[in-house]
Design a protein around this motif. Sequence first.
Motif, short mmCIF file in Angstrom:
data_model
loop_
_atom_site.label_atom_id
_atom_site.label_comp_id
_atom_site.label_asym_id
_atom_site.label_seq_id
_atom_site.Cartn_x
_atom_site.Cartn_y
_atom_site.Cartn_z
N ARG A 172 0.85 -1.20 0.00
CA ARG A 172 0.00 0.00 0.00
C ARG A 172 0.88 1.24 0.00
O ARG A 172 1.76 1.38 0.85
N GLU A 173 0.63 2.11 -0.96
CA GLU A 173 1.30 3.40 -1.04
C GLU A 173 0.22 4.47 -0.87
O GLU A 173 -0.63 4.62 -1.75
N VAL A 174 0.26 5.18 0.24
CA VAL A 174 -0.86 6.06 0.60
C VAL A 174 -0.36 7.47 0.89
O VAL A 174 0.62 7.66 1.62
N ARG A 227 -2.25 11.59 -5.75
CA ARG A 227 -1.40 10.93 -4.74
C ARG A 227 -0.02 11.58 -4.70
O ARG A 227 0.58 11.71 -3.63
N ASN A 246 -7.61 9.89 2.18
CA ASN A 246 -6.60 8.88 1.86
C ASN A 246 -6.58 8.66 0.36
O ASN A 246 -7.62 8.41 -0.26
N THR A 266 -4.81 6.19 -2.29
CA THR A 266 -4.12 4.91 -2.12
C THR A 266 -3.86 4.19 -3.43
O THR A 266 -4.74 4.14 -4.30
N SER A 289 -2.87 0.30 -4.22
CA SER A 289 -2.80 -0.97 -3.51
C SER A 289 -2.53 -2.11 -4.48
O SER A 289 -3.18 -2.21 -5.53
N ASN A 336 -6.09 1.65 -7.58
CA ASN A 336 -5.97 2.82 -6.71
C ASN A 336 -7.35 3.32 -6.34
O ASN A 336 -8.36 2.95 -6.94
#
Length: 408
Positions: free
Chosen positions: A14-16, A95, A117, A119, A121, A138
């Motif tokens: 996960r890049e959030v 993002r 948020n 995200t 994923s 995403n």
Amino acid sequence: MRGFDEHAIFKTKREVTVIKFVNGKVSAIQRLDDEVSYVLLKKGNKYIIMEGKDPDLNFSNVINVMEEPMLSPKISENTGEYKFVKLDDKIEKMRENPEDVISLVLNSKYPISGIVNITRSTVSLSTSKGFSGSDARNSIDGYFRTFNGEFTGQWAFASSTYSESTIKESINTACEMASITKKAEVDDGVYNVVLSPLVFGNLMNYLARMSSGLSIMMGNSIFSRYKPEDKIASEKFTFSDVPKADMPNAVEFDMEATFTKNKKIIDHGVFKTPLLNNEVAETMNLESTGNAGWVNPIPWTLEVDEGDVGKDSLLSGNVIFFNNNWYTRFQNYVEGNFSTVGRDAIIVYKNGNVEGVAGRLRIADSIPNIIGNIEEVSKERYLVKWWDSRIPVLSPYVLVRDVKITRA
């Protein structure tokens, strides 16, 4: 892996970008990267599940002295490579640079506290049966609490595509709730209530978890008293798990390498299927629904079917409207007895007119009564996700008759 008959490795990444707002100002922007690997090791029916990239093969000695389990994960026979990618370009841009989102929030009529948020994923699974799959998506979600002196409002949203209008609508809805400044008194009693998608979505999170076949087998669910095709709710109520829909948390395969599918848990009031993985399905003489969980079947993303009437018609009589809730607690999972405290605009309507905002009120009832007493469901639906409703739910407004209310 040496010393084991079967194995599976499930990875999540996960890049959030998290934007936090407090009293109408940006309090923090965080960029969080989280990558976790889960490893399933099997020898016969015995198994070990661990978290980490490099499993300790000494566990092969430990597994020999373990007792035979009642249930054992069963990896599907699916083989080959499978790759799914669905990334919204606008979400990716937000993002990296969320200035446009921040500008929308800071232009709110009332100061906002909340979170957005953004995200990306990715999940991947490889098994000793020869399956290798990955799923990358995403999404954007958030919730906004608005403050107008002592009066508050809240709304939430979730989406797999970036929409400025969705964020604006969420902010405006929260502000609209906070703008009602008349007060109304409500005594303990039984009332007709309208539950917003936030409140109903919160309750649907619990209902979805109760629909897990393992929860049913353990007697920790209202579904423990029923079998498929039993009538358990109002005909107005249809509730589904929809991992194939274009919504956050959707996924193409589960942790046992079974491909997911949409399924109705309750269809027009009739219980259709629990959520199942391979081993629980075998125990219940059913087929997997693609909801593994190596041990416990899990819901993916949820949907409540729309109704035939507009939201305003639900509020046209004598009702109490609950816009938000928190502190949902269950006293008995089999009976479904629970209580939850309303917050952020509990609005009292008489003959369709706003009487005012009530103080803290508690719904003290049961899930079977709530879903059984559904009178009407709105055409309008909203996809919501927030800290007390972590599984995304596409939900309408719902009119429920004869709900027990106490002053909190």
